[in-house]
Design a protein around this motif. Structure first.
Motif, PDB file in Angstrom:
ATOM      1  N   UNK A 350      16.072   2.870 -10.457  1.00 38.39           N
ATOM      2  CA  UNK A 350      15.231   2.584  -9.348  1.00 38.39           C
ATOM      3  C   UNK A 350      14.700   1.131  -9.122  1.00 38.39           C
ATOM      4  N   UNK A 351      14.270   0.736 -10.074  1.00 38.53           N
ATOM      5  CA  UNK A 351      13.601  -0.651 -10.363  1.00 38.53           C
ATOM      6  C   UNK A 351      14.853  -1.785  -9.709  1.00 38.53           C
ATOM      7  N   UNK A 352      16.008  -1.513 -10.442  1.00 42.27           N
ATOM      8  CA  UNK A 352      17.091  -2.603 -10.301  1.00 42.27           C
ATOM      9  C   UNK A 352      17.511  -2.606  -8.891  1.00 42.27           C
ATOM     10  N   UNK A 353      17.648  -1.170  -8.383  1.00 40.79           N
ATOM     11  CA  UNK A 353      18.087  -1.138  -6.813  1.00 40.79           C
ATOM     12  C   UNK A 353      17.226  -1.909  -5.886  1.00 40.79           C
ATOM     13  N   UNK A 389       7.550  -1.991 -10.383  1.00 40.18           N
ATOM     14  CA  UNK A 389       6.342  -1.125 -10.835  1.00 40.18           C
ATOM     15  C   UNK A 389       6.322  -0.037  -9.927  1.00 40.18           C
ATOM     16  N   UNK A 390       6.237  -0.331  -8.789  1.00 40.64           N
ATOM     17  CA  UNK A 390       5.837   0.662  -7.925  1.00 40.64           C
ATOM     18  C   UNK A 390       6.843   1.834  -7.568  1.00 40.64           C
ATOM     19  N   UNK A 392       9.241   2.521  -9.847  1.00 42.11           N
ATOM     20  CA  UNK A 392       9.397   3.214 -11.140  1.00 42.11           C
ATOM     21  C   UNK A 392       8.591   4.591 -11.521  1.00 42.11           C
ATOM     22  N   UNK A 393       9.458   5.695 -11.546  1.00 38.74           N
ATOM     23  CA  UNK A 393       8.757   7.089 -11.814  1.00 38.74           C
ATOM     24  C   UNK A 393       7.978   7.432 -12.825  1.00 38.74           C
ATOM     25  N   UNK A 394       8.064   6.515 -13.650  1.00 44.18           N
ATOM     26  CA  UNK A 394       7.475   6.555 -15.233  1.00 44.18           C
ATOM     27  C   UNK A 394       6.303   6.005 -15.408  1.00 44.18           C
ATOM     28  N   UNK A 395       5.002   6.758 -15.529  1.00 41.36           N
ATOM     29  CA  UNK A 395       3.853   6.009 -15.900  1.00 41.36           C
ATOM     30  C   UNK A 395       3.788   4.886 -17.029  1.00 41.36           C
ATOM     31  N   UNK A 396       3.250   3.871 -16.764  1.00 44.41           N
ATOM     32  CA  UNK A 396       3.452   2.672 -17.817  1.00 44.41           C
ATOM     33  C   UNK A 396       4.523   2.004 -18.334  1.00 44.41           C
ATOM     34  N   UNK A 397       5.680   2.615 -17.582  1.00 46.46           N
ATOM     35  CA  UNK A 397       7.042   2.232 -18.240  1.00 46.46           C
ATOM     36  C   UNK A 397       7.041   0.572 -17.969  1.00 46.46           C
TER      37      UNK A 397
END
Length: 424
Positions: A350-353, A389-390, A392-397
């Motif tokens: 998701x971050x990449x897209x 960061x927004x 990303x579904x994983x906290x603190x990733x």
């Protein structure tokens, strides 16, 4: 244990959590249930002249988040539809039974001096703690020259506030409409009129959605609808901004603020208080989840204060104000860059897209030998926008790491790239 008691505009309350003027505060039965549940105060639903207002059916609609929870709440209900005499009698009785709780009475009458003189004197005789002038209702009442029709004209705000201060010794809180270009003008007018405090925000003009079968907005009244007042979690960012605008304005700095707008838990309340609010008012969350939510609000706020070493509300009230400024004063030399923790990454992409399609193409995607994918930030391209960061579904990733910390502070008024830097 932290002390949650507050004194707002001279009104004492065992905690900062008040119910806002709305359906939950329309009668003695509701208000007493709220006090029993632990609310520190209430603002009684807006009183007006007799004959009382007449409401329609239906009255509410909502927007929902992806989990099906109410994100925004819309209503087309008017002020109290019960007689002034009944309301005044109940207010007096409730205050006598609950002397330690704050009881403020919301008012709205025609923009005439005698009308305001009469009703404030009637309310004063009940023993209530204060008045809240409803200059914000966005539907129904403005068509009659009241509510937002007053709040949108600073001269009217100042005039009516002055009348109420002239004819009553009670603290006067002015409830401001957000349906205006600049909230500071109304707040300044309220202060000039002698207001002891302001409360904000009232509801926002809205249509929450259209029923495509009936081709009418919700809520539907015999096939027709109208705009209503929007509140709930969706309006919190707007409310926080407007509260901060008043707290930062030199003309209104120090004016007590009762924060309203999307408050549903202790953290929301703490955020409003950090921007200067001395009390907070809740409506939508109580309507959706019931009065008992105040238990978690109180315990959550108390536990957080204990963890931070704050002994009382005023210890952190307003601490975020100095850190809220105009864009032109932000540090142009401050830079952060995204950093992806590969151990926490689940490879969803998701971050990449998000970055590739809509931002700065600052994330590389590579395929590992085992067929999985890896994502790496291209530091030179990353502008620190936070989008990855927004999404990303994983906290603190994904964390934003500060870079170039050795450069001195420089804002836009000092930046040589600013073509108007030297303009006087």
């Amino acid at each position: 244990m932290a002390d949650l008691s507050v004194e707002f505009a001279g009104i004492k309350s065992p905690n900062p959590f008040w119910l806002a003027s709305a359906p939950p505060t329309d009668k003695a039965y509701n208000v007493e249930r709220a006090y029993e549940a632990g609310w520190g105060g209430v603002v009684w639903k807006t009183l007006g002249e007799d004959p009382a207002a007449v409401n329609v059916s239906s009255r509410y609609s909502a927007t929902y988040d992806h989990n099906g929870e109410v994100a925004g709440f819309n209503n087309i209900e008017l002020i109290t539809d019960r007689s002034l005499e009944i309301n005044l009698r109940e207010i007096e009785a409730v205050k006598k039974s609950w002397p330690d709780r704050a009881l403020v009475v919301s008012l709205m009458v025609p923009c005439e001096e005698e009308a305001w003189k009469k009703i404030v004197k009637q309310v004063e005789q009940t023993g209530a703690d204060g008045l809240e002038l409803n200059f914000g209702c966005p539907h129904g009442m403005p068509e009659r020259g009241m509510g937002a029709a007053v709040g949108q004209v600073p001269e009217y705000v100042e005039m009516v506030t002055r009348w109420c201060k002239m004819y009553s010794s009670m603290p006067v809180i002015v409830k401001l409409t957000p349906n205006i270009t600049d909230i500071r003008f109304s707040a300044q007018a309220a202060k000039r009129g002698g207001a002891d405090a302001v409360s904000l925000i009232n509801t926002i003009n809205s249509i929450t959605g259209i029923d495509l079968d009936q081709m009418a907005a919700r809520p539907i009244v015999d096939g027709k609808s109208t705009h209503g007042g929007y509140c709930g979690p969706a309006v919190k960012p707007i409310a926080l901004n407007m509260v901060s605008e008043i707290a930062r304005d030199p003309e209104t700095a120090g004016l007590p603020i009762s924060g309203i707008g999307g408050i549903g838990n202790w953290r929301d309340a703490a955020e409003f208080i950090s921007l200067g609010s001395g009390s907070v008012q809740v409506c939508t969350a109580a309507m959706i989840y019931g009065f008992r939510i105040v238990e978690e609000m109180k315990s959550g706020l108390s536990n957080w204060m204990d963890s931070k070493g704050y002994e009382k509300i005023t210890d952190f009230q307003g601490l975020a104000i100095p850190n809220t400024t105009d864009w032109k004063y932000l540090n142009m030399n401050y830079k952060v860059v995204a950093d992806i923790d590969e151990d926490k990454c689940i490879g969803c992409g998701r971050c990449y897209i998000a970055c590739e399609d809509t931002s700065h193409q600052a994330i590389n995607k590579t395929e590992r030998a085992d067929g999985s994918v890896a994502f790496e930030v291209i530091e030179d391209k990353c502008v620190g926008c936070n989008l990855c960061q927004i999404t990303c579904p994983v906290d603190q990733c994904i964390k934003m790491e500060q870079k170039e910390a050795d450069k001195p502070y420089m804002n836009w008024t000092q930046d040589p790239r600013n073509p108007y830097k030297d303009a006087s």
